[in-house]
Scaffold this active site. Structure first.
Site, mmCIF file in Angstrom:
data_model
loop_
_atom_site.group_PDB
_atom_site.id
_atom_site.type_symbol
_atom_site.label_atom_id
_atom_site.label_comp_id
_atom_site.label_asym_id
_atom_site.label_seq_id
_atom_site.Cartn_x
_atom_site.Cartn_y
_atom_site.Cartn_z
ATOM 1 C CB SER A 17 -0.913 0.006 1.222
ATOM 2 O OG SER A 17 -0.133 -0.067 2.403
ATOM 3 C CE1 TYR A 48 -3.944 0.794 -0.831
ATOM 4 C CE2 TYR A 48 -3.744 -1.595 -0.924
ATOM 5 C CZ TYR A 48 -3.698 -0.369 -1.551
ATOM 6 O OH TYR A 48 -3.402 -0.303 -2.890
ATOM 7 C CB CYS A 79 0.691 -5.042 1.994
ATOM 8 S SG CYS A 79 -0.543 -4.061 2.865
ATOM 9 C CG ASN A 80 1.061 -8.345 7.503
ATOM 10 O OD1 ASN A 80 1.122 -9.544 7.725
ATOM 11 N ND2 ASN A 80 2.120 -7.556 7.561
ATOM 12 C CB THR A 81 -3.763 -4.270 5.075
ATOM 13 O OG1 THR A 81 -3.119 -3.817 6.271
ATOM 14 C CG2 THR A 81 -5.198 -3.830 5.074
ATOM 15 C CB CYS A 212 1.571 -3.890 10.353
ATOM 16 S SG CYS A 212 1.687 -2.330 9.435
ATOM 17 C CB THR A 213 5.190 -4.617 5.865
ATOM 18 O OG1 THR A 213 4.189 -3.766 5.299
ATOM 19 C CG2 THR A 213 4.941 -6.045 5.454
ATOM 20 C CG HIS A 214 4.317 0.762 8.181
ATOM 21 N ND1 HIS A 214 3.513 0.216 7.220
ATOM 22 C CD2 HIS A 214 4.528 2.056 7.826
ATOM 23 C CE1 HIS A 214 3.239 1.138 6.305
ATOM 24 N NE2 HIS A 214 3.850 2.261 6.646
HETATM 25 N N1 DGL Z 1 1.716 -2.282 4.856
HETATM 26 C C1 DGL Z 1 0.444 -2.412 5.550
HETATM 27 C C2 DGL Z 1 0.391 -3.763 6.293
HETATM 28 O O1 DGL Z 1 1.314 -4.506 6.311
HETATM 29 C C3 DGL Z 1 0.153 -1.300 6.531
HETATM 30 C C4 DGL Z 1 -0.086 0.088 5.991
HETATM 31 C C5 DGL Z 1 -1.492 0.450 5.548
HETATM 32 O O2 DGL Z 1 -2.405 0.543 6.391
HETATM 33 O O3 DGL Z 1 -1.641 0.646 4.347
HETATM 34 O O4 DGL Z 1 -0.610 -4.084 6.868
#
Ligand code: DGL
Length: 293
Positions: A17, A48, A79-81, A212-214
């Site tokens: 995202s 996202y 991205c997990n989402t 979450c990849t952050h």
């Molecule tokens: N990269 C998204 C994840 O891993 C988090 C950022 C977003 O909310 O877009 O869930």
């Protein structure tokens, strides 16, 4: 020395995202120096994490198609989402009828669940000894990742006696992306850990998934606030291990270059701003280029 990518090479695409997927992408570029990779961040539509599911599916499909058009045979949702909400729909319902033959889409939930349960993804019924595993597993993630219940459902298929406790971390991904000061990030992590421990009645988790990849960027803060024996699963490493195994079994998805190719970074957003922020996630990363289709 890294060389520019030749457009006809089979590439591996990583979609996210925004910036978070760079934590995974960087680990992949380091693990596979001769594999040509493209990253696409949908910075125009990030985040996202709080969007409705149908929007996440549609945006993720657009991102995947953009990477398929750019010679990717394999696209990883970094991205997990996007994985929790869109991967299954895109893999099962869209890709087979999309006209893109010989391509595949992978997500990052499968390798994470494999690592958390010590069970291959293909095994979807409890096997000895995991069927007797009674661990407590914590999952931290965005609102939509947690609401999807993807992690608890997949973990419990393989480990029915494991207790999975989920916790959203409101504002954390955004604060990381905006380069918030350490004290602010620590307060958000502490709040999430406190809320998790309130759910467990103070019982510490055996394992914690930073879903979450952050969050790998604040892994040290989770370590600081989680009880000492809680084992953190590092998604970038777990995903790199899993992709290595996958490519050994499916060499058709990649053609390694003679010389180390330069990774290509693409964005739907403003490339100057995105390139500047990417330094938080990957110091020294190449500059982003904008795509419009
Ligand atoms: N990269 C998204 C994840 O891993 C988090 C950022 C977003 O909310 O877009 O869930």
């Amino acid at each position: 020395m890294r060389a520019p990518v030749v457009a006809s090479q089979a590439m591996i695409g990583v979609f996210d995202s925004g910036h978070g997927g760079l934590t995974v992408f960087r680990a992949l570029v380091q693990r596979f120096p001769r594999v040509p990779f493209i990253y696409l961040g949908d910075h125009r539509n990030v985040p996202y994490g709080d969007r409705p599911s149908d929007e996440i599916v549609s945006l993720t499909r657009h991102g995947v198609e953009a990477l398929l058009r750019r010679e990717c045979r394999l696209v990883l949702l970094g991205c997990n989402t996007a994985t929790c909400v869109a991967a299954r729909t895109l893999q099962r319902d869209w890709l087979p009828v999309s006209g893109w033959r010989g391509r595949n889409i992978l997500g990052i939930v499968a390798p994470t669940v494999e690592a958390a349960t010590q069970t291959p993804w293909a095994v979807t019924t409890p096997q000895y000894p995991q069927k007797y595993n009674t661990d407590l597993v914590a999952v931290f993630g965005t609102t939509r990742t947690i609401a999807s219940h993807a992690y608890p459902e997949e973990i419990r298929k393989r480990c029915p006696k494991v207790t999975v406790v989920q916790q959203t971390c409101p504002e954390l991904a955004g604060a990381i992306e905006h380069g918030a000061p350490e004290a602010e990030l620590e307060a958000l992590v502490e709040r999430a850990v406190t809320a998790l421990l309130a759910q467990t009645g103070g019982t510490p988790p055996h394992r914690a998934i930073l879903g979450c990849t952050h969050y790998p960027l604040v892994e040290h803060l989770f370590r600081r606030h989680l009880p000492p024996f809680a084992r953190l699963l590092s998604q970038p490493e777990v995903v790199a291990d899993s992709l290595e195994d996958y490519l050994n079994r499916h060499p058709e998805y990649v053609v390694a270059a003679q010389t180390a190719p330069l990774p290509v970074l693409l964005t739907t957003g403003d490339p100057d701003r995105v390139s500047a922020t990417s330094q938080i996630f990957w110091p020294g990363s190449p500059a982003f280029k904008r795509i419009t289709h």
